[in-house]
Design a protein around this motif. Structure first.
Motif, PDB file in Angstrom:
ATOM      1  N   ALA A  60     -39.762  30.927  -7.133  1.00 59.96           N
ATOM      2  CA  ALA A  60     -41.056  32.458  -6.205  1.00 59.96           C
ATOM      3  C   ALA A  60     -41.011  32.347  -4.820  1.00 59.96           C
ATOM      4  O   ALA A  60     -41.020  32.903  -3.854  1.00 59.96           O
ATOM      5  N   TRP A  61     -41.250  30.750  -4.937  1.00 53.46           N
ATOM      6  CA  TRP A  61     -41.838  30.464  -3.504  1.00 53.46           C
ATOM      7  C   TRP A  61     -40.628  28.931  -2.684  1.00 53.46           C
ATOM      8  O   TRP A  61     -40.926  28.988  -1.260  1.00 53.46           O
ATOM      9  N   CYS A  62     -39.282  28.998  -3.121  1.00 52.94           N
ATOM     10  CA  CYS A  62     -38.526  28.544  -2.605  1.00 52.94           C
ATOM     11  C   CYS A  62     -37.285  29.028  -1.981  1.00 52.94           C
ATOM     12  O   CYS A  62     -37.747  30.084  -1.294  1.00 52.94           O
ATOM     13  N   CYS A  63     -37.602  27.807  -0.831  1.00 45.71           N
ATOM     14  CA  CYS A  63     -36.217  29.356   0.840  1.00 45.71           C
ATOM     15  C   CYS A  63     -34.894  29.581   0.252  1.00 45.71           C
ATOM     16  O   CYS A  63     -34.366  29.319  -0.830  1.00 45.71           O
ATOM     17  N   LYS A  64     -34.501  29.979   1.052  1.00 43.77           N
ATOM     18  CA  LYS A  64     -33.293  30.746   1.015  1.00 43.77           C
ATOM     19  C   LYS A  64     -32.188  28.902   0.769  1.00 43.77           C
ATOM     20  O   LYS A  64     -32.260  28.660   1.500  1.00 43.77           O
ATOM     21  N   THR A  65     -31.044  29.619   0.928  1.00 46.54           N
ATOM     22  CA  THR A  65     -29.910  28.813   0.517  1.00 46.54           C
ATOM     23  C   THR A  65     -29.103  28.506   1.513  1.00 46.54           C
ATOM     24  O   THR A  65     -29.018  27.480   1.402  1.00 46.54           O
ATOM     25  N   SER A  66     -29.344  28.886   2.616  1.00 51.28           N
ATOM     26  CA  SER A  66     -29.027  27.729   3.465  1.00 51.28           C
ATOM     27  C   SER A  66     -29.732  26.978   4.305  1.00 51.28           C
ATOM     28  O   SER A  66     -29.437  26.091   5.014  1.00 51.28           O
ATOM     29  N   SER A  67     -30.737  26.830   3.318  1.00 48.84           N
ATOM     30  CA  SER A  67     -31.316  25.687   3.801  1.00 48.84           C
ATOM     31  C   SER A  67     -31.224  24.743   2.763  1.00 48.84           C
ATOM     32  O   SER A  67     -31.353  24.732   1.326  1.00 48.84           O
ATOM     33  N   PRO A  68     -31.192  23.240   3.037  1.00 52.59           N
ATOM     34  CA  PRO A  68     -31.057  22.460   1.901  1.00 52.59           C
ATOM     35  C   PRO A  68     -31.945  22.021   1.714  1.00 52.59           C
ATOM     36  O   PRO A  68     -33.221  22.108   1.602  1.00 52.59           O
ATOM     37  N   CYS A  69     -31.924  22.448  -0.399  1.00 48.78           N
ATOM     38  CA  CYS A  69     -33.405  22.069  -0.686  1.00 48.78           C
ATOM     39  C   CYS A  69     -33.234  21.285  -1.861  1.00 48.78           C
ATOM     40  O   CYS A  69     -32.232  22.098  -3.307  1.00 48.78           O
ATOM     41  N   MET A  70     -32.943  19.704  -2.468  1.00 46.78           N
ATOM     42  CA  MET A  70     -32.208  19.779  -3.831  1.00 46.78           C
ATOM     43  C   MET A  70     -33.115  19.708  -5.267  1.00 46.78           C
ATOM     44  O   MET A  70     -32.469  19.887  -6.037  1.00 46.78           O
ATOM     45  N   PHE A  71     -34.310  20.173  -4.850  1.00 45.27           N
ATOM     46  CA  PHE A  71     -34.703  20.669  -5.843  1.00 45.27           C
ATOM     47  C   PHE A  71     -34.622  21.595  -6.420  1.00 45.27           C
ATOM     48  O   PHE A  71     -34.104  22.601  -7.592  1.00 45.27           O
ATOM     49  N   ARG A  72     -34.265  22.559  -5.790  1.00 46.23           N
ATOM     50  CA  ARG A  72     -33.953  24.227  -5.973  1.00 46.23           C
ATOM     51  C   ARG A  72     -32.644  24.180  -6.338  1.00 46.23           C
ATOM     52  O   ARG A  72     -32.146  25.125  -6.810  1.00 46.23           O
ATOM     53  N   ASN A  73     -31.939  22.882  -5.420  1.00 49.01           N
ATOM     54  CA  ASN A  73     -30.742  23.542  -5.993  1.00 49.01           C
ATOM     55  C   ASN A  73     -30.254  22.647  -7.630  1.00 49.01           C
ATOM     56  O   ASN A  73     -29.675  24.188  -8.181  1.00 49.01           O
ATOM     57  N   MET A  74     -31.113  21.925  -8.169  1.00 44.59           N
ATOM     58  CA  MET A  74     -31.361  21.152  -8.972  1.00 44.59           C
ATOM     59  C   MET A  74     -31.483  21.819 -10.285  1.00 44.59           C
ATOM     60  O   MET A  74     -31.172  22.798 -11.648  1.00 44.59           O
ATOM     61  N   THR A  75     -32.565  23.052 -10.107  1.00 43.86           N
ATOM     62  CA  THR A  75     -33.072  24.264 -10.968  1.00 43.86           C
ATOM     63  C   THR A  75     -31.971  25.300 -10.996  1.00 43.86           C
ATOM     64  O   THR A  75     -31.802  25.341 -12.043  1.00 43.86           O
ATOM     65  N   LEU A  76     -31.071  25.697  -9.659  1.00 46.32           N
ATOM     66  CA  LEU A  76     -30.789  26.510 -10.063  1.00 46.32           C
ATOM     67  C   LEU A  76     -29.413  26.340 -10.663  1.00 46.32           C
ATOM     68  O   LEU A  76     -28.807  27.557 -11.907  1.00 46.32           O
ATOM     69  N   LYS A  77     -29.171  25.367 -10.879  1.00 45.46           N
ATOM     70  CA  LYS A  77     -27.830  24.602 -11.985  1.00 45.46           C
ATOM     71  C   LYS A  77     -28.379  24.114 -13.586  1.00 45.46           C
ATOM     72  O   LYS A  77     -27.768  25.054 -14.112  1.00 45.46           O
ATOM     73  N   GLN A  78     -29.457  24.360 -13.607  1.00 48.67           N
ATOM     74  CA  GLN A  78     -30.175  23.872 -14.734  1.00 48.67           C
ATOM     75  C   GLN A  78     -30.174  25.039 -15.658  1.00 48.67           C
ATOM     76  O   GLN A  78     -29.530  25.974 -16.825  1.00 48.67           O
ATOM     77  N   VAL A  79     -30.906  26.480 -15.144  1.00 49.29           N
ATOM     78  CA  VAL A  79     -31.031  27.433 -15.374  1.00 49.29           C
ATOM     79  C   VAL A  79     -29.308  28.460 -14.872  1.00 49.29           C
ATOM     80  O   VAL A  79     -29.630  29.849 -15.919  1.00 49.29           O
ATOM     81  N   GLY A  80     -28.172  28.222 -14.524  1.00 49.96           N
ATOM     82  CA  GLY A  80     -27.325  28.673 -14.038  1.00 49.96           C
ATOM     83  C   GLY A  80     -26.567  30.115 -13.940  1.00 49.96           C
ATOM     84  O   GLY A  80     -26.567  30.685 -13.843  1.00 49.96           O
ATOM     85  N   LEU A  81     -28.073  29.669 -12.426  1.00 54.33           N
ATOM     86  CA  LEU A  81     -27.496  31.091 -11.216  1.00 54.33           C
ATOM     87  C   LEU A  81     -27.222  30.174  -9.737  1.00 54.33           C
ATOM     88  O   LEU A  81     -27.667  29.467  -9.751  1.00 54.33           O
TER      89      LEU A  81
END
Length: 379
Positions: free
Chosen positions: A328-349
């Protein structure tokens, strides 16, 4: 058409707007035949402007007689507009009619004759001296109570109302947008002139109306800039040739299919509008979020609660490894973020699915801000 709705989420009169590319009215030029020649590349079109009462019809005659401008000249606007509407009935393009009238009664007559299947656009935009003297066009921007009366009268007929304005003519475009929303308008069609995205963002932060941005939006970069600052749709007039329209339609369709949110706002810290609260983090540091919440009278605790409730039961509720424990608190995909991307991969999103969910959260926030929060100052 469901693919178009999934892609853009645009509905007018319960009809899917297949692309956020529209044709704006040009008097004497844009009629049903003009639109049908370009129908493959647009989702919405405003034919007209059509003069609908004696003062504006006389003004149209005067303008046309000078030889400098074309006008739609007809003695029976009801019959003419019924004929134009009939030509459009089998088209997928959502039809709007741009009307030049000097009294609420004139607009009511047209609405009663044509019914609720089309969009009625009040021309508060025309700046020809003859039209202003007749009591329409920019006259309404200097006499806003009369404009609001026309909006109310049209809404009493149960129709969808658009208002076409020229930015910078009224004393305060933000205040005007709020008043038009309060009077019942559904769409605000803004000729931005030379004001650009800052003006558009101000208007978006003032009302939840569907916004159409107009004026020299003939490249995809210009289109994206308008969409990311608050526009739902962009419109073209003089450059509404098939090649330009086709290019914009193809580009925004491709972008939507790749990104998931075709008019995603810039992040708040980069000049985004209120919709960008969906990308903001917890209000724990000095940044544009804090003064924004203050301006819209939204307490920090309510903001936190609103976002957490908005993602409950969705994939955005996950994210214990992110900065604040939830996507809920994460930024746009156009902004690099290792933690967001890792979470998206883990939850299959996928990034596209993530952005669509952020759009849903933004809709929730916009509903809360404009329907539950009382405010007089947004910028």
């Amino acid at each position: 058409m469901m693919d178009a709705f999934d892609r853009f989420g645009l509905l007018i009169n319960d009809r899917v707007v297949r692309t956020p590319v529209a044709i704006a009215s040009m008097a004497g030029i844009v009629d049903a035949d003009y639109v049908l020649e370009r129908a493959e590349h647009i989702g919405l079109a405003f034919i007209g402007g059509y003069s609908i009462d004696r003062p504006t019809m006389d003004a149209a005659q005067s303008v046309a007689s000078s030889g400098d401008r074309r006008e739609f000249i007809c003695d029976d606007p009801v019959t003419e507009l019924q004929a134009q509407n009939a030509k459009m009935e089998k088209s997928d393009v959502v039809l709007g009619v741009n009307l030049r009238g000097s009294s609420p009664e004139a607009f009511r007559v047209i609405a009663q004759a044509l019914g609720s299947a089309i969009v009625y656009e009040i021309d508060a935009h025309c700046r020809q001296p003859e039209m202003i003297a007749a009591g329409c066009g920019e006259y309404y921007l200097k006499n806003t109570e009369k404009l609001l009366t026309v909006v109310r009268e049209l809404k009493n007929e149960g129709v969808t109302v658009s208002v076409k304005i020229r930015a910078g003519v009224a004393n305060d475009d933000r205040a005007l947008a709020k008043k038009l929303w309060g009077a019942g308008a559904d769409i605000l069609h803004v000729d931005l002139m030379d004001f650009g995205t800052a003006k558009l963002r101000q208007i978006r932060n003032s009302c939840p109306l569907m916004l159409i941005a107009n004026n020299s939006i003939n490249t995809f970069e210009r289109m994206k800039d308008m969409l990311s600052h608050g526009a739902d749709i962009i419109s073209l007039a003089r450059q509404s040739d098939s090649r330009t329209l086709a290019g914009l339609d193809a580009a925004i369709t491709r972008y939507a299919d790749e990104d998931g949110w075709y008019n995603a706002p810039k992040q708040l810290c980069r000049g985004g509008d209120i919709r960008s609260l969906t990308f903001c983090c917890m209000p724990v540091k000095e940044c544009p979020l804090i003064p924004t919440l203050a301006r819209i009278n939204l307490p920090r605790e309510d903001y936190i609660r609103m976002k957490m409730e908005g993602v409950k039961g969705t994939p955005l509720d996950d994210g214990k490894q992110t900065c604040f424990g939830s996507l809920a608190w994460c930024c746009k995909t156009s902004s690099p973020c290792m933690f967001r991307n890792m979470t998206l991969k883990q939850v299959g999103l996928s990034n596209k699915e993530y952005m669509r969910l952020k759009r849903d959260l933004s809709d929730t926030i916009m509903g809360r801000v404009f329907h539950d929060v009382s405010t007089d100052k947004r910028s």
